[in-house]
Enzyme design. Structure first.
Site, PDB file in Angstrom:
ATOM      1  N   LYS A 108     -85.397   6.692 -22.867  1.00 47.38           N
ATOM      2  CA  LYS A 108     -85.279   7.465 -24.093  1.00 47.38           C
ATOM      3  C   LYS A 108     -84.635   6.584 -25.169  1.00 47.38           C
ATOM      4  O   LYS A 108     -83.492   6.173 -25.022  1.00 47.38           O
ATOM      5  CB  LYS A 108     -84.451   8.725 -23.847  1.00 47.38           C
ATOM      6  CG  LYS A 108     -85.104   9.698 -22.883  1.00 47.38           C
ATOM      7  CD  LYS A 108     -84.169  10.833 -22.490  1.00 47.38           C
ATOM      8  CE  LYS A 108     -83.831  11.727 -23.654  1.00 47.38           C
ATOM      9  NZ  LYS A 108     -82.951  12.849 -23.238  1.00 47.38           N
ATOM     10  N   THR A 131     -88.731  15.701 -29.997  1.00 43.34           N
ATOM     11  CA  THR A 131     -87.644  16.299 -30.782  1.00 43.34           C
ATOM     12  C   THR A 131     -88.138  16.968 -32.069  1.00 43.34           C
ATOM     13  O   THR A 131     -88.701  16.329 -32.953  1.00 43.34           O
ATOM     14  CB  THR A 131     -86.540  15.284 -31.150  1.00 43.34           C
ATOM     15  OG1 THR A 131     -86.215  14.492 -30.007  1.00 43.34           O
ATOM     16  CG2 THR A 131     -85.297  16.016 -31.618  1.00 43.34           C
ATOM     17  N   ARG A 149     -68.890  14.375 -26.868  1.00 44.15           N
ATOM     18  CA  ARG A 149     -68.833  15.631 -27.616  1.00 44.15           C
ATOM     19  C   ARG A 149     -67.398  15.981 -27.967  1.00 44.15           C
ATOM     20  O   ARG A 149     -66.449  15.495 -27.343  1.00 44.15           O
ATOM     21  CB  ARG A 149     -69.433  16.776 -26.785  1.00 44.15           C
ATOM     22  CG  ARG A 149     -70.882  16.577 -26.374  1.00 44.15           C
ATOM     23  CD  ARG A 149     -71.376  17.755 -25.548  1.00 44.15           C
ATOM     24  NE  ARG A 149     -72.751  17.563 -25.097  1.00 44.15           N
ATOM     25  CZ  ARG A 149     -73.829  17.867 -25.809  1.00 44.15           C
ATOM     26  NH1 ARG A 149     -73.663  18.398 -27.010  1.00 44.15           N
ATOM     27  NH2 ARG A 149     -75.046  17.652 -25.343  1.00 44.15           N
ATOM     28  N   ARG A 170     -90.910  19.495 -18.517  1.00 40.70           N
ATOM     29  CA  ARG A 170     -89.660  18.744 -18.568  1.00 40.70           C
ATOM     30  C   ARG A 170     -88.521  19.638 -18.083  1.00 40.70           C
ATOM     31  O   ARG A 170     -88.377  20.782 -18.524  1.00 40.70           O
ATOM     32  CB  ARG A 170     -89.382  18.277 -19.998  1.00 40.70           C
ATOM     33  CG  ARG A 170     -87.976  17.729 -20.232  1.00 40.70           C
ATOM     34  CD  ARG A 170     -87.811  17.290 -21.672  1.00 40.70           C
ATOM     35  NE  ARG A 170     -86.446  16.930 -22.004  1.00 40.70           N
ATOM     36  CZ  ARG A 170     -85.606  17.653 -22.734  1.00 40.70           C
ATOM     37  NH1 ARG A 170     -86.014  18.845 -23.211  1.00 40.70           N
ATOM     38  NH2 ARG A 170     -84.391  17.238 -22.999  1.00 40.70           N
TER      39      ARG A 170
END
Length: 480
Positions: free
Chosen positions: A220, A278, A74, A33
């Site tokens: 995702k 994850t 963020r 990945r």
């Protein structure tokens, strides 16, 4: 025993040397990945070239997954790099604040539309839920909050709204450029972060095809909205990734196990590939062995039927990238020995939509009930072995194809093993013998074993599989 569950490993500073790549391939990595949140196009291209070079040296394909960054919601930066927030204090997220002078009272925000997405009473979760803020009021670009759960908050940490609902587009301008890079490096898979609907998947596929890319799309699942639109998103995509970090923050950790099991079951029922990701072996960033809880986590995903399990920081920045792959390999193999991992009632009561799908299902039913030792699927696109891989079975499925792109793609399919194989004849008996001889040469079967062969009319047509043949190794007549 061949491992059926595939291992995806993230590349990064800890895993970009020839020596470490070699060790990871030897340990059993199937797909690498590339995290497009970090690194330049040149760095990604260099890593892909190295991986493919080393994969050729080891004599087996390794797939490449390009993971797009997606919308960057963020906080900005603090003047001192970090602050400590105490429970009960006031803290403001201010879109008008200078991006580099945050304090204990306020900090800037990268996503300028955030004030339009929240209101009094909302809960905001920062740094993967470590910091919890309750929204008191929204005034002129300022989201004034009360700290519910405090602690250390440092630069550039992510923001989630509990329950979802942030309106940021799944495909950013940066993603559009990165998709072009993914096409240029011939990525086998392109992962789209934070999709909210099937439309996001269709747009991503259109951008990839327009850039000349032929890889499959990975959706995702990491937004609460995506869970609500799950069937539509799965129908639109090729692969589903259960991205448990942001997803757990949005829906709550306690909801994650049941949602993960549901996604795996639904994806397999809809003939889609599924990756569980994850923090699967997070402790191995620093430790040479996983925790027992991590072992259980990986094993449970395998028993539930995931196609692949994924390593992130463990291999990108950890101290033991190859050991992390090896540990995951051990756990997967042991879990696959359990009878539960071999049970399937997939599509027993469903009509098939295509001839090659019907051949795939018939082959798996026959193989499981006959006791075949292997399945040889002569394939152009990889579709037939993908359908076969939806059936839980311990019988190895060999995808025999001359196309390197197809061999790399099937590296992600559970229980499917790519083989470089070119048909040199239009005589079906001769083609069958060549296929079986290839499996014998690899030590996969021997005299007396049954092999199921699937193929089309030997004309190189994608989706053309229309025949199944049962042969007994050693009893085949040599073609005239």
């Amino acid at each position: 025993m061949l491992r059926r569950t595939k291992i995806v490993a993230t590349l990064g500073p800890a895993s970009e040397s020839k020596e470490v790549i070699d060790q990871m391939i030897e340990a059993g990595v199937d797909v690498v990945r590339l995290n497009f949140s970090h690194g330049s196009p040149e760095e990604h291209a260099r890593r892909v070239e190295l991986v493919r070079d080393r994969a050729r040296a080891h004599g087996r394909p390794v797939g490449v997954l390009a993971d797009m960054q997606g919308p960057k919601i963020r906080i900005d930066r603090f003047k001192e790099g970090k602050v400590h927030l105490n429970d009960g204090e006031k803290f403001t997220l201010d879109v008008n604040c200078d991006p580099s002078i945050g304090t204990r009272e306020r900090v800037g925000v990268t996503y300028k539309e955030l004030p339009n997405d929240v209101s009094r009473g909302d809960t905001l979760l920062l740094d993967d839920g470590r910091i919890v803020l309750w929204v008191d009021e929204v005034v002129e670009g300022q989201i004034r909050c009360q700290v519910v759960s405090g602690g250390i908050l440092s630069n550039n940490k992510g923001i989630n709204r509990q329950g979802g609902g942030l309106s940021a587009s799944a495909i950013t301008d940066k993603d559009r450029e990165d998709i072009k890079t993914a096409a240029a490096i011939k990525a086998d898979y392109v992962a789209i972060s934070f999709p909210r609907s099937a439309g996001d998947i269709h747009r991503a596929r259109g951008l990839l095809r327009a850039a000349g890319g032929h890889g499959d799309i990975v959706a995702k699942i990491e937004r609460a909205e995506a869970v609500e639109e799950l069937e539509e998103i799965i129908a639109a995509t090729d692969v589903v990734m259960i991205a448990r970090g942001d997803l757990g923050v949005e829906i709550g950790d306690a909801e994650l196990p049941a949602v993960q099991k549901h996604i795996i079951k639904l994806a397999r029922a809809m003939n889609r590939v599924v990756i569980t990701a994850t923090q699967m072996m997070e402790s191995m960033i620093e430790s040479p062995i996983p925790t027992r809880a991590e072992v259980f986590d990986v094993a449970n995903a395998v028993l539930d039927g995931t196609d692949a399990v994924m390593l992130s920081a463990e291999t990108a920045a950890g101290k033991y990238p190859a050991k992390a792959v090896a540990a995951m390999d051990r756990v997967c193999r042991q879990a696959e020995k359990q009878p539960l991992s071999l049970v399937s009632d997939h599509r027993l009561n469903t009509r098939f939509g295509r001839v090659d799908e019907a051949i795939a299902m018939a082959s798996m039913y026959t193989a499981n009930h006959l006791g075949a030792k292997a399945i040889a699927a002569l394939t152009e696109s990889g579709a037939t072995p993908q359908w076969m891989s939806r059936i839980s079975s311990g019988i190895p499925i060999y995808a025999l194809t001359p196309h390197v792109e197809t061999r790399r793609k099937v590296t992600l399919y559970r229980g499917v093993y790519p083989v470089n194989f070119k048909v040199h004849t239009t005589d079906h008996a001769a083609a069958n013998k060549d296929a079986v001889d290839e499996l014998v040469r690899r030590g996969a079967v021997r005299d007396g074993d049954y092999v199921i062969i699937t193929k089309g009319d030997l004309a190189g047509v994608h989706g053309g599989t229309n025949a199944m043949k049962i042969v007994c190794v050693g009893d085949m007549l040599k073609p005239k």
